[in-house]
Design a protein around this motif. Structure first.
Motif, PDB file in Angstrom:
ATOM      1  N   THR A  46      13.146 -32.238 -14.633  1.00 32.83           N
ATOM      2  CA  THR A  46      13.666 -33.213 -13.666  1.00 32.83           C
ATOM      3  C   THR A  46      13.014 -33.073 -12.292  1.00 32.83           C
ATOM      4  O   THR A  46      12.521 -34.074 -11.740  1.00 32.83           O
ATOM      5  CB  THR A  46      15.198 -33.106 -13.564  1.00 32.83           C
ATOM      6  N   HIS A  67      12.579 -41.274 -15.812  1.00 36.74           N
ATOM      7  CA  HIS A  67      12.556 -39.925 -16.371  1.00 36.74           C
ATOM      8  C   HIS A  67      12.574 -39.978 -17.901  1.00 36.74           C
ATOM      9  O   HIS A  67      11.897 -39.183 -18.565  1.00 36.74           O
ATOM     10  CB  HIS A  67      13.756 -39.121 -15.865  1.00 36.74           C
ATOM     11  N   ASP A 285      18.478 -27.202 -17.123  1.00 39.78           N
ATOM     12  CA  ASP A 285      18.210 -28.579 -16.657  1.00 39.78           C
ATOM     13  C   ASP A 285      18.982 -29.528 -17.558  1.00 39.78           C
ATOM     14  O   ASP A 285      18.633 -29.706 -18.725  1.00 39.78           O
ATOM     15  CB  ASP A 285      16.710 -28.878 -16.721  1.00 39.78           C
ATOM     16  N   HIS A 287      19.092 -32.673 -17.688  1.00 33.14           N
ATOM     17  CA  HIS A 287      18.547 -34.016 -17.852  1.00 33.14           C
ATOM     18  C   HIS A 287      17.453 -34.109 -18.907  1.00 33.14           C
ATOM     19  O   HIS A 287      16.771 -35.116 -18.994  1.00 33.14           O
ATOM     20  CB  HIS A 287      18.009 -34.507 -16.509  1.00 33.14           C
TER      21      HIS A 287
END
Length: 288
Positions: A46, A67, A285, A287
């Motif tokens: 990210t 993303h 993380d 994400h």
């Protein structure tokens, strides 16, 4: 032969073709990132993509992948290349024009390129796991926008080669006020009396992702004192420990500068503690 990604397609590296009129080739007009991946697990995905998006915006390249789109491409590229211990190089240049001119052209499509390369397994921080570095020092002669992760890296390359030519693995840099900035391809930390310090972010310093993750991990998961402050060359030379940080090498303990030992000349105890914490939490993380 490894597979690469270029402008919407995956292909063997030997088949990838980019025009010599691409502004990335002619001007170094682009932004890049390197994301480490260990057995398919990404480190700092990210913040790496956040930094790439900021860099593209800062130099005016219009490229709006989310993303999720970056992650989908990276996952496919890792699968094609075996999902081992790999670095992923991401590169977006402004694109190809019909002529060479300094002004930004209109109507060109950015060139998007990505490939993987082997990286060493990360150090655990346990005794005997460290690869120590000896470095040269030099006045920082690069440009005044080092916070942008530009593909135009000649200044960094020249400083790095300066260290290599002297028989060292890196060069750490000081501004004209004899204040620490960073290394030619990494951020820098010092330890004195158990306190960890690193220069504050500004135009002289790349906002490194390993630096970002390490600061967060140390502040969240340890009682170690961490400071972001101006650091003089005298303090660096008097430090108990000096570290360099980068995405592909994590935390690198420096045992000598210009041939003179740092502290005891051995890898220090605070490095061992910090590297163990980084190894334990670097995949945090949500994400990806």
């Amino acid at each position: 032969m490894s597979d690469v990604y270029l402008n919407g397609s995956f292909m063997p590296a030997s088949e990838a073709r980019i025009s010599p009129m691409d502004r990335g080739f002619l001007f170094g007009d682009g932004i890049y990132e390197v994301i480490p991946s260990y057995q398919g697990k990404l480190v700092g995905f990210t913040p790496h993509i956040d930094r790439m998006q900021r860099g593209l915006a800062e130099i005016g390249i219009q490229f709006d992948w989310s993303h999720a789109q970056w992650l989908e491409m990276i996952r496919q590229l890792l699968d094609l290349n075996g999902n081992g211990d790999l670095g992923i190089y991401l590169h977006v240049s402004r694109g190809t024009d019909s002529k060479r001119g300094h002004a930004f052209p209109s109507g060109v499509t950015p060139t998007v390129f990505a490939f993987t390369f082997a990286i060493n397994p990360p150090p655990t921080g346990l005794p005997g796991s460290a690869k120590s570095f000896q470095v040269a020092s030099a006045q920082d002669l690069r440009w005044k926008r080092c916070h942008i992760k530009s593909t135009a890296l000649l200044g960094n390359v020249l400083h790095h080669q300066q260290g290599v030519d002297a028989g060292y693995q890196e060069t750490i840099l000081f501004n004209d006020q004899d204040e620490l900035t960073e290394g030619s391809s990494c951020n820098a930390f010092i330890v004195k009396d158990g306190v960890i310090s690193t220069p504050p972010l500004d135009h002289q310093i790349l906002p490194g992702i390993t630096r970002l993750l390490l600061l967060h991990i140390l502040r969240t998961h340890s009682t170690l004192t961490v400071q972001e402050r101006v650091i003089s060359k005298a303090e660096v030379l008097d430090a108990d420990e000096v570290w360099l940080t980068s995405s592909s090498k994590e935390l690198m303990p420096v045992v000598a500068i210009d041939g003179k030992p740092v502290g005891s000349g051995e890898v220090g105890p605070v490095w061992h503690q910090a590297q163990q914490l980084f190894a334990a939490h670097k995949f945090d993380d949500p994400h990806q």
